[in-house]
Design a protein around this motif. Structure first.
Motif, PDB file in Angstrom:
ATOM      1  N   GLY A  38       0.808  -1.225   0.000  1.00  0.00           N
ATOM      2  CA  GLY A  38       0.000   0.000   0.000  1.00  0.00           C
ATOM      3  C   GLY A  38       0.835   1.267   0.000  1.00  0.00           C
ATOM      4  O   GLY A  38       0.301   2.376   0.048  1.00  0.00           O
ATOM      5  N   ILE A  39       2.174   1.110  -0.050  1.00  0.00           N
ATOM      6  CA  ILE A  39       3.063   2.290   0.014  1.00  0.00           C
ATOM      7  C   ILE A  39       3.354   2.819  -1.393  1.00  0.00           C
ATOM      8  O   ILE A  39       3.626   2.051  -2.319  1.00  0.00           O
ATOM      9  CB  ILE A  39       4.405   1.928   0.707  1.00  0.00           C
ATOM     10  N   LYS A  40       3.300   4.153  -1.530  1.00  0.00           N
ATOM     11  CA  LYS A  40       3.624   4.804  -2.803  1.00  0.00           C
ATOM     12  C   LYS A  40       4.912   5.622  -2.686  1.00  0.00           C
ATOM     13  O   LYS A  40       5.715   5.687  -3.598  1.00  0.00           O
ATOM     14  CB  LYS A  40       2.475   5.740  -3.225  1.00  0.00           C
ATOM     15  N   GLU A  41       5.051   6.321  -1.558  1.00  0.00           N
ATOM     16  CA  GLU A  41       6.272   7.111  -1.340  1.00  0.00           C
ATOM     17  C   GLU A  41       6.550   7.238   0.148  1.00  0.00           C
ATOM     18  O   GLU A  41       5.691   6.934   0.982  1.00  0.00           O
ATOM     19  CB  GLU A  41       6.150   8.496  -1.993  1.00  0.00           C
ATOM     20  N   ARG A  42       7.768   7.665   0.464  1.00  0.00           N
ATOM     21  CA  ARG A  42       8.148   7.903   1.871  1.00  0.00           C
ATOM     22  C   ARG A  42       9.067   9.107   1.905  1.00  0.00           C
ATOM     23  O   ARG A  42       9.576   9.528   0.879  1.00  0.00           O
ATOM     24  CB  ARG A  42       8.761   6.698   2.558  1.00  0.00           C
ATOM     25  N   ARG A  43       9.258   9.657   3.128  1.00  0.00           N
ATOM     26  CA  ARG A  43      10.088  10.848   3.305  1.00  0.00           C
ATOM     27  C   ARG A  43      11.445  10.445   3.870  1.00  0.00           C
ATOM     28  O   ARG A  43      11.529   9.538   4.707  1.00  0.00           O
ATOM     29  CB  ARG A  43       9.412  11.836   4.253  1.00  0.00           C
ATOM     30  N   ILE A  44      12.479  11.184   3.437  1.00  0.00           N
ATOM     31  CA  ILE A  44      13.844  10.877   3.877  1.00  0.00           C
ATOM     32  C   ILE A  44      14.487  12.136   4.449  1.00  0.00           C
ATOM     33  O   ILE A  44      14.522  13.193   3.801  1.00  0.00           O
ATOM     34  CB  ILE A  44      14.699  10.349   2.684  1.00  0.00           C
ATOM     35  N   LEU A  45      15.012  12.012   5.680  1.00  0.00           N
ATOM     36  CA  LEU A  45      15.645  13.145   6.354  1.00  0.00           C
ATOM     37  C   LEU A  45      17.078  13.336   5.837  1.00  0.00           C
ATOM     38  O   LEU A  45      17.740  12.368   5.452  1.00  0.00           O
ATOM     39  CB  LEU A  45      15.676  12.867   7.872  1.00  0.00           C
TER      40      LEU A  45
END
Ligand code: ACO
Length: 328
Positions: A38-45
């Motif tokens: 269900g994941i499309k994108e994620r954030r990266i620090l």
């Protein structure tokens, strides 16, 4: 004395990593990731920032929302598996960034259930009358412990933070009603970072073997997560004599859409009774629940008087549910 959530905030880094980006990095594709997780994108620090940076930003949003000063905070609990450094606690770095002069604090490692454990713990300091303002933060920079050459883990995780302020209330109907938490160390080997701890300290060999990254037996974790999270979510409803009609929403840990669906189904909830943002952020470990809670509150999906169930499953294995009546 009851514990209420008096404010909720979150922080996500600007940089996005999409499923398409992963197609360039490992042997995977958007269709596989979307249908399995269900994941499309994620954030990266940013590389040069630690978990405390996100935690402090989320906490500052809560302070602004509740209009309290940092000096009023009694206690800071940071749930994380990615502390800025092994020592000292990330809570110390958060305290410094907030300039909160009258508090103490500590970190808590409950894996993906960390925020729930921290919320349950923090609520005890309020209920006993010991503290008036407790900051509970869930924050993880998962990008710091992920091997971006391992397709079985790298597509799952992202970086984020969420925070809540706990306060006392005399209103018997509001706030934390109940929680059920579990720990089963038989699950320890199925989801772990093998090296870097006291059993196998970091060495040239452990680094060469990539033993400081997250490893999991995805299928085993999935199986236990589906049954564990579904059962405990239903149990807390039944124990408190609530039905699916009484519950406004489930705010679940966001690890996999299929795990969330199984819990919702076992509770008899409709899709519109479940807060889901996994497509935007992936699994941010201790941050998923306060992040989803903060977004739901901002979007006015949760209102004063609503019954809310929070559920999670993670490394340990740890799992559990918390029932509360929204108070703001
Ligand atoms: N892209 C393409 N193929 C992949 C990828 C990928 N990114 N990752 C694995 N595969 C392959 C596997 O190698 C395997 O191939 P094979 O059949 O030739 O061996 C095939 O896809 C199926 O692999 P499975 O592991 O059986 O896939 P599954 O349907 O179980 O989904 C997943 C994997 C998404 C990891 C799932 O098991 C899961 O979500 N588990 C829960 C684990 C989790 O979320 N942990 C996070 C922390 S704990 C928590 O928060 C709950």
């Amino acid at each position: 004395m009851r514990t209420i959530i008096a404010g909720v905030g979150h922080f996500v880094p600007d940089r996005k990593l999409s499923n398409k980006d992963f197609e360039e990095m490992v042997d995977t594709n958007d269709e596989w990731i979307t249908t399995r997780t269900g994941i499309k994108e994620r954030r990266i620090l940013d590389k040069n920032k630690g978990t405390s940076h996100m935690a402090a930003k989320a906490a500052k949003m809560v302070l602004k929302q509740t209009q309290i000063s940092a000096d009023e905070i009694d206690l800071i609990i940071v749930a994380t598996v990615t502390p800025d450094r092994p020592v000292p606690a990330t809570a110390a770095f958060v305290q410094k960034q907030l300039n909160a002069k009258n508090c103490w604090g500590y970190d808590l490692n409950g894996g993906c259930t960390g925020f729930l454990c921290a919320l349950a713990t923090g609520s005890q300091f309020i209920e006993t009358g010991r503290h008036q303002k407790v900051l509970v933060i869930g924050a993880d920079k998962m990008s710091s412990i992920i091997n971006y050459k391992d397709r079985t883990t790298c597509v799952l995780f992202g970086d984020a933070a969420g925070a809540v302020l706990l306060e006392p209330s005399n209103d018997d109907g509001l706030g934390v009603e109940d929680f059920i938490l579990h720990l089963d160390g038989l699950g320890a080997d199925y989801l772990e970072i093998p090296a870097g701890g006291s059993l196998q300290p970091a060495s040239r060999e452990t680094v060469a073997q990539n033993l400081h990254f997250v490893y999991q037996d995805g299928r085993t974790v999935f199986k236990h997560a589906v049954s564990g999270m579904a059962e405990v979510s239903a149990e807390i409803m039944e124990k408190n004599k609530l039905t699916n009609k009484d519950i406004k929403c489930l705010i679940p840990h966001q690890a996999n859409l299929r795990i969330i669906d199984a819990a919702a189904k076992r509770m008899g909830l409709n899709p519109d009774q479940v807060v889901i943002n996994i497509s935007k952020y992936g699994n941010t470990t201790a941050a998923t629940i306060p992040l989803a809670m903060s977004e739901a509150y901002q979007e006015r999906k949760i209102r004063k008087g609503d019954w809310i169930v929070i559920s999670a499953f993670g490394a340990g294995f740890t799992w559990g549910s918390l029932l509360l009546k929204w108070a703001i």
